[in-house]
Design a protein around this motif. Sequence first.
Motif, PDB file in Angstrom:
ATOM      1  N   GLY A  60      24.950   7.158   3.656  1.00 15.95           N
ATOM      2  CA  GLY A  60      23.289   7.565   4.258  1.00 15.95           C
ATOM      3  C   GLY A  60      23.008   6.284   4.817  1.00 15.95           C
ATOM      4  N   VAL A  61      23.457   5.801   5.778  1.00 12.10           N
ATOM      5  CA  VAL A  61      23.060   4.480   6.444  1.00 12.10           C
ATOM      6  C   VAL A  61      22.764   4.794   8.021  1.00 12.10           C
ATOM      7  CG1 VAL A  61      24.243   3.105   4.901  1.00 12.10           C
ATOM      8  CG2 VAL A  61      25.471   3.774   6.835  1.00 12.10           C
ATOM      9  N   ASN A  62      22.511   6.203   8.276  1.00 10.19           N
ATOM     10  CA  ASN A  62      21.935   6.536   9.659  1.00 10.19           C
ATOM     11  C   ASN A  62      22.756   5.940  10.874  1.00 10.19           C
ATOM     12  OD1 ASN A  62      19.929   8.013   8.164  1.00 10.19           O
ATOM     13  ND2 ASN A  62      18.547   6.145   7.949  1.00 10.19           N
ATOM     14  N   GLY A  63      24.071   6.092  10.824  1.00  3.14           N
ATOM     15  CA  GLY A  63      24.959   5.501  11.758  1.00  3.14           C
ATOM     16  C   GLY A  63      25.070   4.118  11.989  1.00  3.14           C
ATOM     17  N   GLU A  64      24.640   3.304  10.937  1.00  2.99           N
ATOM     18  CA  GLU A  64      24.999   1.885  11.188  1.00  2.99           C
ATOM     19  C   GLU A  64      26.177   1.596  11.181  1.00  2.99           C
ATOM     20  OE1 GLU A  64      24.637  -1.939   7.976  1.00  2.99           O
ATOM     21  OE2 GLU A  64      23.054  -0.201   7.833  1.00  2.99           O
ATOM     22  N   LEU A  65      27.114   2.341  10.377  1.00  2.00           N
ATOM     23  CA  LEU A  65      28.711   1.800  10.416  1.00  2.00           C
ATOM     24  C   LEU A  65      29.442   2.563  11.905  1.00  2.00           C
ATOM     25  CD1 LEU A  65      29.728   2.676   6.820  1.00  2.00           C
ATOM     26  CD2 LEU A  65      29.513   0.461   7.730  1.00  2.00           C
ATOM     27  N   GLY A 208      10.772  12.322  13.722  1.00  2.00           N
ATOM     28  CA  GLY A 208       9.861  11.519  12.901  1.00  2.00           C
ATOM     29  C   GLY A 208       9.729  11.812  11.496  1.00  2.00           C
ATOM     30  N   ASP A 209      10.954  12.279  11.068  1.00  2.00           N
ATOM     31  CA  ASP A 209      11.199  12.394   9.552  1.00  2.00           C
ATOM     32  C   ASP A 209      12.334  11.525   9.183  1.00  2.00           C
ATOM     33  OD1 ASP A 209      11.993  13.119   7.018  1.00  2.00           O
ATOM     34  OD2 ASP A 209      12.446  15.423   7.304  1.00  2.00           O
ATOM     35  N   PRO A 210      12.085  10.418   8.664  1.00  2.00           N
ATOM     36  CA  PRO A 210      13.210   9.299   8.341  1.00  2.00           C
ATOM     37  C   PRO A 210      13.826   9.759   6.924  1.00  2.00           C
ATOM     38  CG  PRO A 210      11.081   8.395   7.763  1.00  2.00           C
ATOM     39  CD  PRO A 210      10.813  10.034   8.092  1.00  2.00           C
ATOM     40  N   TYR A 211      13.683  10.570   6.304  1.00  2.00           N
ATOM     41  CA  TYR A 211      13.995  10.937   4.728  1.00  2.00           C
ATOM     42  C   TYR A 211      15.217  11.849   4.866  1.00  2.00           C
ATOM     43  CZ  TYR A 211       9.272   9.052   4.189  1.00  2.00           C
ATOM     44  OH  TYR A 211       8.295   8.060   4.216  1.00  2.00           O
ATOM     45  N   LEU A 212      15.728  12.769   5.710  1.00  2.14           N
ATOM     46  CA  LEU A 212      16.522  13.720   5.712  1.00  2.14           C
ATOM     47  C   LEU A 212      17.696  13.065   5.327  1.00  2.14           C
ATOM     48  CD1 LEU A 212      16.746  16.837   5.453  1.00  2.14           C
ATOM     49  CD2 LEU A 212      17.480  16.837   7.899  1.00  2.14           C
ATOM     50  N   GLY A 213      18.302  11.897   5.855  1.00  2.58           N
ATOM     51  CA  GLY A 213      19.506  11.291   5.946  1.00  2.58           C
ATOM     52  C   GLY A 213      19.912  11.084   4.412  1.00  2.58           C
ATOM     53  N   SER A 214      18.740  11.029   3.408  1.00  2.00           N
ATOM     54  CA  SER A 214      19.120  11.034   2.289  1.00  2.00           C
ATOM     55  C   SER A 214      19.769  12.059   1.847  1.00  2.00           C
ATOM     56  CB  SER A 214      17.928  10.283   1.241  1.00  2.00           C
ATOM     57  OG  SER A 214      17.348   8.960   1.655  1.00  2.00           O
ATOM     58  N   TYR A 215      19.312  13.287   2.241  1.00  2.00           N
ATOM     59  CA  TYR A 215      19.954  14.544   1.636  1.00  2.00           C
ATOM     60  C   TYR A 215      21.237  14.630   1.789  1.00  2.00           C
ATOM     61  CZ  TYR A 215      20.112  19.480   1.126  1.00  2.00           C
ATOM     62  OH  TYR A 215      20.638  20.852   0.479  1.00  2.00           O
ATOM     63  N   ALA A 216      21.648  13.932   2.800  1.00  2.00           N
ATOM     64  CA  ALA A 216      23.514  13.838   2.852  1.00  2.00           C
ATOM     65  C   ALA A 216      24.018  13.312   1.886  1.00  2.00           C
ATOM     66  CB  ALA A 216      23.633  12.790   4.257  1.00  2.00           C
ATOM     67  N   LEU A 217      23.225  12.591   1.098  1.00  2.00           N
ATOM     68  CA  LEU A 217      23.846  12.163  -0.248  1.00  2.00           C
ATOM     69  C   LEU A 217      23.678  13.212  -1.300  1.00  2.00           C
ATOM     70  CD1 LEU A 217      21.756   8.666  -0.760  1.00  2.00           C
ATOM     71  CD2 LEU A 217      24.119   9.025   0.053  1.00  2.00           C
ATOM     72  N   VAL A 218      22.819  14.141  -1.237  1.00  2.00           N
ATOM     73  CA  VAL A 218      22.851  15.365  -2.142  1.00  2.00           C
ATOM     74  C   VAL A 218      24.072  16.100  -1.604  1.00  2.00           C
ATOM     75  CG1 VAL A 218      21.572  17.004  -2.979  1.00  2.00           C
ATOM     76  CG2 VAL A 218      20.490  15.099  -2.314  1.00  2.00           C
ATOM     77  N   ARG A 219      24.076  16.371  -0.542  1.00  2.00           N
ATOM     78  CA  ARG A 219      25.287  17.160   0.000  1.00  2.00           C
ATOM     79  C   ARG A 219      26.584  16.692  -0.286  1.00  2.00           C
ATOM     80  NH1 ARG A 219      24.709  21.777   1.303  1.00  2.00           N
ATOM     81  NH2 ARG A 219      23.501  21.886   3.051  1.00  2.00           N
TER      82      ARG A 219
END
Length: 414
Positions: A60-65, A208-219
Amino acid sequence: MVSTNLRFGPELRRLRQEAGLTLTEFAAALNYDKGHLSKVERGERSASPQLARRCDAFLGVNGELERLAVRPETDADTDETPTPSPWLVGRRAILAAGSDALIDLGLQHGNQAPPATGPLLPSFRAQFDQLRKLGQSTAPKALLPLLETQTRTVAGLVTDTPSAARAPTLLLASRFAEFTGWMAQEAGDSAAALGWTGEAAELARAGGDPYLGSYALVRRALVTLYDGDAVGTVALARQAQTNELPPRIRGLAAQREAQGHALAGDERNCLRSLDRARRLLDSDDARSGAQPLIGTTHVSDPAAMTTGWCLYDLGRPKAAAEVLDRECRGLPPHALRTRARYGFRRSLAHAASGEIDHACTIAAELLSVMPAVPSATVNSDIRRLAREISRFRSSRSVRDLQPALAQVLAPAHD
């Protein structure tokens, strides 16, 4: 310039350790060889874009890697055109929304510019709702091409949308991408599921929604749950419950954590997580919003249904059957996929309670709809049910059911 191997590897190790995962757990979750990942972390092997993308989605690091893994192509590297991402439109295109980048990536139809978003966005929202409903009664492999096209189309509308109106378009595109990821997982393609979920996070962030990336962790935690990895499931779900995240995401993550604890036999922490999930999902903040809800929309009380799911794993099948009987009665008739998901768990609970005939009756009805809504995840409970009832071969109900069970579980041939 510092080698990308030497930059990527240490950062991957740092992020993995921050997530509280051993290399063994990480390798198992990603379905990669442990030795290969060890060499990547030490800088002895390069990370492919596919590996970087999967690590991004998992952590869940939004493309950093992925950004660390990307390096400019030179004539010495290759003379071939790079293979485009199998997912959506690429992060650079999303972040440059409104520029010519999306046009260059072929999101237009022919040479015609995409029409203005205004009158179309409500129509696409209605289409999304219909596609989610269709996903309850259609094979995921049949639906995926349409979902992929619609996701690209909605994202492409941004190129001809005034700046002030781009956010709703990007957010709707992110929901299309997230649902595409779920259908990919139902089709048995975990890598594609993670890829689309990662793209959904990027689209949401651009909108403008910075939070959905955390949903990747749930998935991702759902993948580890079905792999039987209780520790990995709990670790991932906890990362998606930080206080700054919206209640909906935190509630869904708390449910997934409860399932992980149940798999490990930890009833106290399971029930605590379920209580937390119930409070979060029942809050007004979790139910409001102009965008489609993340997660199931067909279960009226998700925390109660998850309680029944967990009670079975905790070795309390009678209690599980009581809860699941009650909650499954409230599922809408058209929601075949959801009915199968929880119905087979209900059948399992009755079988484990010794109610073999009743368990077989429930399963027989569900097996009749499985050809219409095949599911790689539901099949895991069907296999468990087949093993559970195999101990009662003298039962006529079991003998009658076994051929249908075997047919559903037979490997698919394209």
